[in-house]
Design an enzyme around this catalytic site. Structure first.
Site, PDB file in Angstrom:
ATOM      1  N   HIS A 120       0.808  -1.218   0.000  1.00  0.00           N
ATOM      2  CA  HIS A 120       0.000   0.000   0.000  1.00  0.00           C
ATOM      3  C   HIS A 120       0.843   1.271   0.000  1.00  0.00           C
ATOM      4  O   HIS A 120       0.338   2.352  -0.292  1.00  0.00           O
ATOM      5  CB  HIS A 120      -0.988   0.014   1.175  1.00  0.00           C
ATOM      6  CG  HIS A 120      -0.365   0.208   2.523  1.00  0.00           C
ATOM      7  ND1 HIS A 120      -0.047  -0.838   3.357  1.00  0.00           N
ATOM      8  CD2 HIS A 120      -0.003   1.330   3.199  1.00  0.00           C
ATOM      9  CE1 HIS A 120       0.467  -0.367   4.485  1.00  0.00           C
ATOM     10  NE2 HIS A 120       0.509   0.943   4.410  1.00  0.00           N
ATOM     11  N   ASP A 150       0.014  -7.781   1.277  1.00  0.00           N
ATOM     12  CA  ASP A 150       0.370  -6.359   1.374  1.00  0.00           C
ATOM     13  C   ASP A 150       1.886  -6.171   1.415  1.00  0.00           C
ATOM     14  O   ASP A 150       2.402  -5.397   2.203  1.00  0.00           O
ATOM     15  CB  ASP A 150      -0.284  -5.701   2.592  1.00  0.00           C
ATOM     16  CG  ASP A 150      -0.165  -4.173   2.545  1.00  0.00           C
ATOM     17  OD1 ASP A 150      -0.109  -3.618   1.440  1.00  0.00           O
ATOM     18  OD2 ASP A 150      -0.080  -3.546   3.630  1.00  0.00           O
ATOM     19  N   GLY A 222       3.629   6.532   7.929  1.00  0.00           N
ATOM     20  CA  GLY A 222       5.018   6.629   7.473  1.00  0.00           C
ATOM     21  C   GLY A 222       5.874   5.482   7.937  1.00  0.00           C
ATOM     22  O   GLY A 222       6.954   5.241   7.390  1.00  0.00           O
ATOM     23  N   ASN A 223       5.414   4.746   8.978  1.00  0.00           N
ATOM     24  CA  ASN A 223       6.145   3.567   9.461  1.00  0.00           C
ATOM     25  C   ASN A 223       5.920   2.348   8.574  1.00  0.00           C
ATOM     26  O   ASN A 223       6.692   1.385   8.623  1.00  0.00           O
ATOM     27  CB  ASN A 223       5.717   3.200  10.879  1.00  0.00           C
ATOM     28  CG  ASN A 223       6.508   3.928  11.946  1.00  0.00           C
ATOM     29  OD1 ASN A 223       5.990   4.834  12.585  1.00  0.00           O
ATOM     30  ND2 ASN A 223       7.753   3.544  12.138  1.00  0.00           N
ATOM     31  N   SER A 224       4.838   2.356   7.785  1.00  0.00           N
ATOM     32  CA  SER A 224       4.513   1.190   6.971  1.00  0.00           C
ATOM     33  C   SER A 224       5.690   0.813   6.079  1.00  0.00           C
ATOM     34  O   SER A 224       6.264   1.663   5.406  1.00  0.00           O
ATOM     35  CB  SER A 224       3.286   1.471   6.100  1.00  0.00           C
ATOM     36  OG  SER A 224       2.126   1.543   6.879  1.00  0.00           O
ATOM     37  N   GLY A 280      -9.892 -23.517  -5.665  1.00  0.00           N
ATOM     38  CA  GLY A 280     -11.203 -22.996  -6.037  1.00  0.00           C
ATOM     39  C   GLY A 280     -12.288 -23.300  -5.036  1.00  0.00           C
ATOM     40  O   GLY A 280     -13.421 -23.617  -5.413  1.00  0.00           O
TER      41      GLY A 280
END
Length: 377
Positions: A120, A150, A222-224, A280
């Site tokens: 992200h 992510d 901002g730490n991500s 599936g």
């Protein structure tokens, strides 16, 4: 006689010296200066540096990531009066192009300039730059992304940055020291301290594959993509999200375990994407209440399938909604997460034997694992 006086004098002097030293220590402790180390720091400081050594090992490998995206916004209506718009329509001014900036963090993982970060942070970015202390920003390219966890890998040229030491997240225990390194709110490289609050967190709705480390080390905007490290300076997780009602840290932060991140990173570098197994099918944990309602013993364990994709591997193997998976290749399963992870790590083309229940009767099914499509549940 003179000898006896000499002995008495020496004894009196020694006693007076001891009494004087005790009084100095009691009333003027500042008069005794600390012993200095060769570097100029006190001996006390050099042996009581907290987690500075761990931070010194990991901090150079954490970089700031700056992204920008050009967005198109429609112009404002020329006539805002509803009555005028009714008769003259809603003509608008020229569209506006705006550049939106974002920030995050990343961890250098090898000498070729590969950097591990959160998906992200760089998602839909038109430009990506990385910055390190004392060095100008340089552009970076996207090597590959994995929205299901992510995670993303980018690569920057022209940077001579030391790769981080990667630890083993499987050995983490609740209560272990954890330090978060990143660039919160763009103020610059920052370190926060906490502990491992929990491991194996799932069901948060943050990603498809969830196995988060929870920590109370402060994680903010901002730490991500930054590093969660242990007391030895080894990276044990990639900071990714917080639970907050205000947008600030409330002591509930989450990091992706480095063992999972390493697997994703290696596949992205090798293939440009993550290759996962898929059958599936979807489902959830079989609870005691559900088992009882189906006429099964309450201690029955397994995964109750709720959906089967037509034409998928499970459908081709004759599996139906309502079936209960109890074993995969002879190994008992206890949760839907366990089943999903076991299937995901199986290379496409792998043959898998499932032990299931249907209408309270056991049966076996064999299927061939396919490659998981992008952006599926």
């Amino acid at each position: 006689m003179n000898f006896q006086r000499l002995i008495a004098f020496m004894f009196t002097s020694a006693a007076a010296g001891i009494i004087t030293a005790v009084m100095v220590l009691a009333f003027w402790p500042g008069m005794l200066q600390q012993e200095k180390s060769p570097s100029g720091a006190s001996a006390y400081t050099s042996t009581n540096n907290g987690w500075a050594d761990a931070v010194a090992l990991a901090e150079p490998s954490v970089v700031n990531i700056y992204t920008s995206k050009i967005t198109r916004e429609e112009g404002d209506p020329l006539f805002k009066n509803p009555l005028v718009q009714r008769y003259f329509g809603d003509p608008r001014g020229k569209p506006k192009l705006q550049r939106r900036n974002n920030l995050g963090s990343g961890v250098v993982v090898d000498a070729n300039g590969y950097i591990l970060t959160s998906n992200h942070v760089i998602k839909d970015a038109d430009d990506i730059f990385i910055g390190a202390e004392g060095q100008p920003r340089v552009p970076a390219r996207v090597v590959g992304t994995d929205p299901d966890t992510d995670l993303a890998v980018i690569q920057a040229a022209g940077k001579d940055l030391p790769p981080a030491r990667l630890g083993n997240s499987a050995s983490l225990r609740v209560g272990d020291i954890a330090l978060a390194i990143g660039n919160p709110f763009g103020v610059g490289k920052t370190v926060t301290q906490g502990i491992i609050s929990a491991t194996g967190r799932e069901g948060l709705g943050l990603a498809t594959f969830e196995d988060f480390i929870q920590t109370d080390a402060a994680i903010n905007l901002g730490n991500s993509g930054g590093a969660l490290i242990n007391a030895r300076g080894e990276v044990i997780g990639i900071n990714t999200a917080i639970l907050s009602s205000s947008g600030g840290s409330h002591g509930i932060g989450f990091a992706i375990p480095i063992n999972l991140a390493r697997q994703v990173m290696e596949q992205i570098i090798k293939h440009g994407r993550v290759i996962r197994g898929w059958i599936g099918a979807s489902g959830g944990d079989l609870t005691p209440a559900m088992a009882a309602s189906m006429g099964l013993p309450e201690d029955t364990r397994g995964v109750l399938l709720s959906g089967i994709l037509e034409g998928g591997p499970a459908d081709q193997a004759g599996i139906q909604p309502g079936d209960i998976i109890q074993r995969i290749n002879g190994k008992p399963v206890t949760s839907a997460l366990e089943v999903m992870n076991a299937i995901a790590v199986a290379p496409p083309g792998t043959t898998m034997d499932l032990s299931l229940l249907r209408d309270n009767q056991p049966f076996e099914a064999r299927l061939t694992v396919a490659e998981r499509p992008r952006n599926v549940e």
